[in-house]
Design a protein around this motif. Structure first.
Motif, PDB file in Angstrom:
ATOM      1  N   GLY A 279      56.105  43.825  27.675  1.00  0.00           N
ATOM      2  CA  GLY A 279      56.247  43.017  28.883  1.00  0.00           C
ATOM      3  C   GLY A 279      56.787  43.811  30.054  1.00  0.00           C
ATOM      4  N   VAL A 280      57.780  44.665  29.781  1.00  0.00           N
ATOM      5  CA  VAL A 280      58.382  45.470  30.845  1.00  0.00           C
ATOM      6  C   VAL A 280      57.364  46.424  31.454  1.00  0.00           C
ATOM      7  CG1 VAL A 280      60.060  47.294  31.333  1.00  0.00           C
ATOM      8  CG2 VAL A 280      60.736  45.301  29.967  1.00  0.00           C
ATOM      9  N   PHE A 281      56.623  47.123  30.609  1.00  0.00           N
ATOM     10  CA  PHE A 281      55.646  48.086  31.133  1.00  0.00           C
ATOM     11  C   PHE A 281      54.457  47.400  31.773  1.00  0.00           C
ATOM     12  CE2 PHE A 281      58.067  51.201  28.848  1.00  0.00           C
ATOM     13  CZ  PHE A 281      57.815  52.391  29.525  1.00  0.00           C
ATOM     14  N   ALA A 282      54.127  46.192  31.322  1.00  0.00           N
ATOM     15  CA  ALA A 282      53.068  45.432  32.002  1.00  0.00           C
ATOM     16  C   ALA A 282      53.497  45.080  33.423  1.00  0.00           C
ATOM     17  CB  ALA A 282      52.741  44.166  31.209  1.00  0.00           C
ATOM     18  N   LEU A 283      54.759  44.668  33.580  1.00  0.00           N
ATOM     19  CA  LEU A 283      55.269  44.357  34.922  1.00  0.00           C
ATOM     20  C   LEU A 283      55.330  45.615  35.788  1.00  0.00           C
ATOM     21  CD1 LEU A 283      58.135  41.846  34.026  1.00  0.00           C
ATOM     22  CD2 LEU A 283      55.913  41.321  35.046  1.00  0.00           C
ATOM     23  N   LEU A 284      55.730  46.736  35.192  1.00  0.00           N
ATOM     24  CA  LEU A 284      55.771  47.983  35.941  1.00  0.00           C
ATOM     25  C   LEU A 284      54.373  48.410  36.379  1.00  0.00           C
ATOM     26  CD1 LEU A 284      58.375  50.046  33.862  1.00  0.00           C
ATOM     27  CD2 LEU A 284      58.691  49.027  36.134  1.00  0.00           C
ATOM     28  N   THR A 285      53.394  48.163  35.532  1.00  0.00           N
ATOM     29  CA  THR A 285      52.005  48.480  35.886  1.00  0.00           C
ATOM     30  C   THR A 285      51.566  47.659  37.084  1.00  0.00           C
ATOM     31  OG1 THR A 285      51.476  49.008  33.579  1.00  0.00           O
ATOM     32  CG2 THR A 285      49.631  48.549  35.036  1.00  0.00           C
ATOM     33  N   LEU A 286      51.890  46.369  37.067  1.00  0.00           N
ATOM     34  CA  LEU A 286      51.544  45.500  38.200  1.00  0.00           C
ATOM     35  C   LEU A 286      52.269  45.940  39.468  1.00  0.00           C
ATOM     36  CD1 LEU A 286      51.625  41.994  36.466  1.00  0.00           C
ATOM     37  CD2 LEU A 286      49.605  43.180  37.350  1.00  0.00           C
ATOM     38  N   ALA A 287      53.544  46.336  39.313  1.00  0.00           N
ATOM     39  CA  ALA A 287      54.327  46.743  40.486  1.00  0.00           C
ATOM     40  C   ALA A 287      53.820  48.052  41.077  1.00  0.00           C
ATOM     41  CB  ALA A 287      55.807  46.882  40.096  1.00  0.00           C
ATOM     42  N   ALA A 288      53.335  48.961  40.246  1.00  0.00           N
ATOM     43  CA  ALA A 288      52.889  50.266  40.733  1.00  0.00           C
ATOM     44  C   ALA A 288      51.483  50.243  41.302  1.00  0.00           C
ATOM     45  CB  ALA A 288      52.973  51.288  39.597  1.00  0.00           C
ATOM     46  N   ALA A 289      50.669  49.274  40.924  1.00  0.00           N
ATOM     47  CA  ALA A 289      49.268  49.249  41.336  1.00  0.00           C
ATOM     48  C   ALA A 289      49.120  48.850  42.792  1.00  0.00           C
ATOM     49  CB  ALA A 289      48.493  48.286  40.446  1.00  0.00           C
ATOM     50  N   ARG A 290      48.114  49.436  43.439  1.00  0.00           N
ATOM     51  CA  ARG A 290      47.800  49.044  44.820  1.00  0.00           C
ATOM     52  C   ARG A 290      47.184  47.643  44.848  1.00  0.00           C
ATOM     53  NH1 ARG A 290      46.452  54.629  45.270  1.00  0.00           N
ATOM     54  NH2 ARG A 290      47.623  55.659  46.934  1.00  0.00           N
ATOM     55  N   SER A 291      46.341  47.362  43.868  1.00  0.00           N
ATOM     56  CA  SER A 291      45.686  46.054  43.785  1.00  0.00           C
ATOM     57  C   SER A 291      46.210  45.310  42.571  1.00  0.00           C
ATOM     58  CB  SER A 291      44.169  46.224  43.686  1.00  0.00           C
ATOM     59  OG  SER A 291      43.547  44.985  43.401  1.00  0.00           O
ATOM     60  N   ARG A 292      46.927  44.223  42.819  1.00  0.00           N
ATOM     61  CA  ARG A 292      47.471  43.437  41.714  1.00  0.00           C
ATOM     62  C   ARG A 292      46.342  42.832  40.871  1.00  0.00           C
ATOM     63  NH1 ARG A 292      51.009  45.795  43.794  1.00  0.00           N
ATOM     64  NH2 ARG A 292      53.079  45.068  44.446  1.00  0.00           N
ATOM     65  N   GLY A 293      45.281  42.428  41.533  1.00  0.00           N
ATOM     66  CA  GLY A 293      44.159  41.822  40.818  1.00  0.00           C
ATOM     67  C   GLY A 293      43.525  42.796  39.845  1.00  0.00           C
TER      68      GLY A 293
ATOM     69  N   ALA B 217      41.358  39.722  42.674  1.00  0.00           N
ATOM     70  CA  ALA B 217      40.812  40.846  43.439  1.00  0.00           C
ATOM     71  C   ALA B 217      39.803  40.363  44.469  1.00  0.00           C
ATOM     72  CB  ALA B 217      40.169  41.853  42.492  1.00  0.00           C
ATOM     73  N   VAL B 218      38.954  39.420  44.079  1.00  0.00           N
ATOM     74  CA  VAL B 218      37.948  38.887  45.022  1.00  0.00           C
ATOM     75  C   VAL B 218      38.621  38.129  46.165  1.00  0.00           C
ATOM     76  CG1 VAL B 218      36.075  37.219  45.243  1.00  0.00           C
ATOM     77  CG2 VAL B 218      36.105  38.800  43.308  1.00  0.00           C
ATOM     78  N   LEU B 219      39.597  37.291  45.827  1.00  0.00           N
ATOM     79  CA  LEU B 219      40.299  36.533  46.858  1.00  0.00           C
ATOM     80  C   LEU B 219      41.062  37.471  47.797  1.00  0.00           C
ATOM     81  CD1 LEU B 219      41.685  33.508  44.766  1.00  0.00           C
ATOM     82  CD2 LEU B 219      39.752  33.531  46.380  1.00  0.00           C
ATOM     83  N   GLY B 220      41.655  38.512  47.225  1.00  0.00           N
ATOM     84  CA  GLY B 220      42.370  39.477  48.044  1.00  0.00           C
ATOM     85  C   GLY B 220      41.433  40.203  48.984  1.00  0.00           C
ATOM     86  N   SER B 221      40.249  40.552  48.494  1.00  0.00           N
ATOM     87  CA  SER B 221      39.259  41.234  49.339  1.00  0.00           C
ATOM     88  C   SER B 221      38.775  40.325  50.466  1.00  0.00           C
ATOM     89  CB  SER B 221      38.081  41.677  48.466  1.00  0.00           C
ATOM     90  OG  SER B 221      37.085  42.294  49.248  1.00  0.00           O
ATOM     91  N   LEU B 222      38.535  39.059  50.157  1.00  0.00           N
ATOM     92  CA  LEU B 222      38.100  38.113  51.181  1.00  0.00           C
ATOM     93  C   LEU B 222      39.186  37.893  52.223  1.00  0.00           C
ATOM     94  CD1 LEU B 222      36.288  35.431  48.952  1.00  0.00           C
ATOM     95  CD2 LEU B 222      35.228  37.120  50.476  1.00  0.00           C
ATOM     96  N   ARG B 223      40.436  37.860  51.771  1.00  0.00           N
ATOM     97  CA  ARG B 223      41.538  37.663  52.705  1.00  0.00           C
ATOM     98  C   ARG B 223      41.667  38.841  53.669  1.00  0.00           C
ATOM     99  NH1 ARG B 223      44.929  36.355  49.255  1.00  0.00           N
ATOM    100  NH2 ARG B 223      45.953  38.380  48.929  1.00  0.00           N
TER     101      ARG B 223
END
Length: 283
Positions: A183-197, A273-279
């Protein structure tokens, strides 16, 4: 640099998940004595388990009757044993017998070995069932206080009292630690990524990979389990095969949940990712 960090975190998360899923299953269904007893009790509803146990009990009853000097009718003893294994009392008592076997492997408190060092299990609680008492009395058989049945044909270095004691001691810690770290590394992966999606979808791919690899690993590992069971024979082998089948089915459920979670994360990640791109385009 950020991409490299994200990729590294994703790889670590995937590896941790590959450890966490089987570790969680093993802790709940093998290491924990209550979980193992539950697994055995559920398996007791399987006709294959019932038939194998009835055949073993019949063999033991025939031996007891022969020793008592009575001319036995095997079919009557078989009917009594089959009636018992089909009864509502059998699953609970089968679970009790498996609790004893579990303690034999995971502690060295209960010594369930014969003079040859073979692994044995005491079936006397089953013979004490009321469905057997009249049949035993008809043959002048007194149910023994202990009826030890060897589960292996010969002594084995891999089947000794307390052989899995360290697994029982460290298993819960490994399971909890692997789950938390995943769980910790999954959250770190999300935090480090440019695109959360995209990161969420990548984590979903991790779960899909782990689930698929688990299915493949079970198919390969089953061959080794079959080889290990070659140390048993007859009705005990049939019983062991049925129990292993139920254990594998239980692990399949964990892997299926992992696959389902992975598919859900991929879908959410793609949607995000699609919603983020449209936004971004609308800004």
């Amino acid at each position: 640099m950020r991409f490299v960090l994200t990729a590294l975190l994703w790889i670590v998360t995937t590896v941790l998940l590959a450890v966490a899923v089987p570790a969680a299953w093993a802790q709940q269904n093998v290491v924990d004595v209550d979980g193992y007893a539950r697994l055995a009790q559920n398996a007791a509803a399987d006709p294959a388990v019932q038939d194998a146990m009835a055949a073993e009990l019949t063999s033991q009853l025939v031996n007891l009757a022969s020793n008592s000097g009575y001319d036995t009718r095997t079919e009557l003893l078989s009917a009594a044993a089959t009636g018992y294994t089909r009864s509502a009392a059998f699953p609970g008592q089968f679970a009790t017998v498996n609790r004893i076997a579990h303690r034999w492997m995971f502690t060295d408190v209960v010594q369930q070995s014969d003079s040859s060092g073979r692994w044995v299990v005491d079936l006397s609680p089953m013979l004490a069932d009321s469905s057997f008492q009249q049949t035993l009395q008809d043959y002048g058989i007194t149910a023994p206080s202990s009826l030890e049945v060897p589960l292996t044909d010969r002594a084995s270095e891999s089947l000794r009292p307390g052989q899995l004691r360290q697994v029982g001691r460290w298993g819960p810690w490994v399971s909890v630690a692997a789950t938390i770290l995943t769980g910790v590394f999954a959250l770190l992966t999300l935090a480090a990524a440019r695109s959360r999606g995209k990161a969420l979808a990548a984590l979903g791919v991790s779960a899909l990979m782990v689930g698929a690899a688990g299915w493949a690993g079970l198919e390969i590992g089953r061959r080794y389990v079959s080889n290990a069971l070659n140390n048993t024979s007859g009705d005990v082998r049939r019983l062991a095969d049925a129990l292993v089948g139920h254990a594998i089915g239980s692990l399949h459920q964990y892997l299926n949940l992992t696959l389902a979670a992975g598919g859900g994360l991929v879908a959410l990640g793609v949607l995000a990712a699609v919603l983020g791109s449209l936004r971004r385009k609308s800004v």
